[in-house]
Design an enzyme around this catalytic site. Sequence first.
Site, mmCIF file in Angstrom:
data_model
loop_
_atom_site.group_PDB
_atom_site.id
_atom_site.type_symbol
_atom_site.label_atom_id
_atom_site.label_comp_id
_atom_site.label_asym_id
_atom_site.label_seq_id
_atom_site.Cartn_x
_atom_site.Cartn_y
_atom_site.Cartn_z
ATOM 1 N N GLU A 34 0.829 -1.212 0.000
ATOM 2 C CA GLU A 34 0.000 0.000 0.000
ATOM 3 C C GLU A 34 0.858 1.255 0.000
ATOM 4 O O GLU A 34 1.794 1.379 0.799
ATOM 5 C CB GLU A 34 -0.933 -0.032 1.221
ATOM 6 C CG GLU A 34 -2.371 0.236 0.912
ATOM 7 C CD GLU A 34 -3.005 -0.765 -0.063
ATOM 8 O OE1 GLU A 34 -3.095 -0.437 -1.275
ATOM 9 O OE2 GLU A 34 -3.414 -1.841 0.368
ATOM 10 N N THR A 36 2.990 2.013 -2.011
ATOM 11 C CA THR A 36 4.319 1.731 -2.560
ATOM 12 C C THR A 36 4.386 2.063 -4.046
ATOM 13 O O THR A 36 5.474 2.261 -4.580
ATOM 14 C CB THR A 36 4.672 0.243 -2.366
ATOM 15 O OG1 THR A 36 3.504 -0.531 -2.643
ATOM 16 C CG2 THR A 36 5.121 -0.030 -0.940
ATOM 17 N N ASP A 37 3.230 2.134 -4.716
ATOM 18 C CA ASP A 37 3.280 2.305 -6.187
ATOM 19 C C ASP A 37 3.922 3.621 -6.598
ATOM 20 O O ASP A 37 4.777 3.658 -7.485
ATOM 21 C CB ASP A 37 1.902 2.080 -6.859
ATOM 22 C CG ASP A 37 0.793 2.993 -6.399
ATOM 23 O OD1 ASP A 37 0.987 3.763 -5.431
ATOM 24 O OD2 ASP A 37 -0.296 2.946 -7.018
ATOM 25 N N ALA A 123 -14.939 2.958 -1.454
ATOM 26 C CA ALA A 123 -14.675 1.831 -0.551
ATOM 27 C C ALA A 123 -13.248 1.320 -0.689
ATOM 28 O O ALA A 123 -12.905 0.285 -0.141
ATOM 29 C CB ALA A 123 -15.666 0.701 -0.817
ATOM 30 N N GLY A 124 -12.414 2.019 -1.447
ATOM 31 C CA GLY A 124 -11.023 1.576 -1.614
ATOM 32 C C GLY A 124 -10.895 0.414 -2.583
ATOM 33 O O GLY A 124 -9.911 -0.312 -2.559
ATOM 34 N N LEU A 125 -11.895 0.232 -3.450
ATOM 35 C CA LEU A 125 -11.847 -0.872 -4.420
ATOM 36 C C LEU A 125 -11.680 -0.337 -5.847
ATOM 37 O O LEU A 125 -11.947 -1.038 -6.816
ATOM 38 C CB LEU A 125 -13.096 -1.747 -4.304
ATOM 39 C CG LEU A 125 -13.318 -2.383 -2.920
ATOM 40 C CD1 LEU A 125 -14.624 -3.191 -2.892
ATOM 41 C CD2 LEU A 125 -12.145 -3.280 -2.510
ATOM 42 N N SER A 127 -13.098 2.256 -7.729
ATOM 43 C CA SER A 127 -14.192 2.557 -8.650
ATOM 44 C C SER A 127 -13.728 3.590 -9.679
ATOM 45 O O SER A 127 -14.163 3.542 -10.844
ATOM 46 C CB SER A 127 -15.406 3.076 -7.884
ATOM 47 O OG SER A 127 -15.046 4.174 -7.089
ATOM 48 N N ASP A 172 -3.907 0.972 -9.630
ATOM 49 C CA ASP A 172 -5.327 0.680 -9.882
ATOM 50 C C ASP A 172 -5.617 0.588 -11.377
ATOM 51 O O ASP A 172 -6.338 -0.304 -11.840
ATOM 52 C CB ASP A 172 -6.205 1.763 -9.247
ATOM 53 C CG ASP A 172 -5.936 1.920 -7.763
ATOM 54 O OD1 ASP A 172 -5.263 1.041 -7.182
ATOM 55 O OD2 ASP A 172 -6.376 2.925 -7.189
ATOM 56 N N TYR A 221 -4.157 11.670 1.259
ATOM 57 C CA TYR A 221 -3.377 10.837 0.340
ATOM 58 C C TYR A 221 -2.192 11.633 -0.217
ATOM 59 O O TYR A 221 -1.041 11.189 -0.187
ATOM 60 C CB TYR A 221 -4.277 10.337 -0.795
ATOM 61 C CG TYR A 221 -3.571 9.432 -1.773
ATOM 62 C CD1 TYR A 221 -3.669 8.051 -1.648
ATOM 63 C CD2 TYR A 221 -2.804 9.946 -2.816
ATOM 64 C CE1 TYR A 221 -3.015 7.206 -2.544
ATOM 65 C CE2 TYR A 221 -2.149 9.116 -3.703
ATOM 66 C CZ TYR A 221 -2.260 7.750 -3.570
ATOM 67 O OH TYR A 221 -1.612 6.923 -4.451
HETATM 68 C C1 GLA Z 1 -5.089 4.453 -4.223
HETATM 69 C C2 GLA Z 1 -4.238 4.921 -5.408
HETATM 70 C C3 GLA Z 1 -3.165 3.887 -5.762
HETATM 71 C C4 GLA Z 1 -2.379 3.461 -4.546
HETATM 72 C C5 GLA Z 1 -3.306 3.102 -3.388
HETATM 73 C C6 GLA Z 1 -2.549 2.839 -2.123
HETATM 74 O O1 GLA Z 1 -5.840 3.348 -4.581
HETATM 75 O O2 GLA Z 1 -5.058 5.145 -6.521
HETATM 76 O O3 GLA Z 1 -2.334 4.402 -6.755
HETATM 77 O O4 GLA Z 1 -1.443 4.436 -4.171
HETATM 78 O O5 GLA Z 1 -4.249 4.125 -3.116
HETATM 79 O O6 GLA Z 1 -1.765 1.711 -2.237
#
Ligand code: GLA
Length: 386
Positions: A34, A36-37, A123-125, A127, A172, A221
Amino acid sequence: MSVQARDLAVEFAHRFGRAPTVSRAPGRVNLIGEHTDYNDGFVMPAALEFATLTAASARPDRRLAVYSMIMDETREFDLDAPPRGPSGDWSDYVIGVVLMLERSGLTLSGADLVIWSDVPIGAGLSSSAALEVSVAHALLTQSDLPFDPIKVALICQRAENDFVGMRCGVMDQYIACCGVAGHALLIDCRSLASRHVAIAPNLRLLIANSGVRHQHAGGEYNLRREACEEGVRLLSRYLGPIKALRDVTPEQLEAKRRKLPELIYRRCRHIVTENARVLEAERALNAGDFVACGRAMNASHESMQNDFEITCPEVDMLAGLAQTVKGVYGSRMTGGGFGGCTVSLLEASAVDKASQILTDGYRIATGLDTDIFVCGPSDGAGLIPV
Ligand code: GLA
């Protein structure tokens, strides 16, 4: 509401009087890795069965008409005079993608679009990435242009970075473009190469939604990203010209701990240890060592909670409850944070028990209901038959 491609095509024909193609792009769950991208590091997401569908048909002019079945709203734009900035509307994601596709040198044809999605919003998925990639796929298809998955992932990321104002990494959009059924992907966010990591048939991914909605654009973020950049700036004084936290080992960070403000040190520690955990999780899954994979997931949650400080009491509760269940190997928050979902890796035989403990325990502790989804990794973006 569950809408199939056929229902979407019927809705499209009703509105626009002709038959569309239907493009699909999935949401995602991140098993581990998480934040890390955008530090050039490693992530390990899987594409979900939840997806955004875009029905599309070209039109002879350079106009775009977009109807969202979810919002029950239509937006219209002129491709030759698109809005210059975001307005906070759902259509920002569509406009951003259009602008960045054209800015990359492609010329799109005008089109009519109807969009539907069952990816839970906020929801962190992912969308947003599902929407971006689904629209990109539909517009490229209708413009007779090829869909190059990694190129499109980067263009959609740019739409979010430069138009919407969220400085997200590429995870994502990458998994929405490149997901492979039955597998997670180990993505090297520097080289953009990926490796398939099979999810063994006896395992399940269980997602529990805390119902706490996150809000990313411009908020916490981006602050986390700035803290990482500050860490690179300070560390490069001692470690030479490093480009990203990817270039720093846990040992190097420890050796320079006193040179960094405490907060920056902890933010950096999450990233450098998380990169190591992603590689360990990949090794463990490939070796069938699910206990070790779960251990890395639990440690990831702890690191997000204490060092990166992106969890909240509700997701801490869900992860903690799952971690006590027999047959659950590991559990952690997934996605950008500040709410959203947890993901647990567990034996198929433990799904019922885990669901019950999460549902009851969460209600008792918080008075809230959690939605639980059990998913098998799906494919990335593509056309689906109508
Ligand atoms: C969101 C961002 C991703 C990533 C995650 C955390 O989903 O869109 O690029 O940084 O948070 O891992």
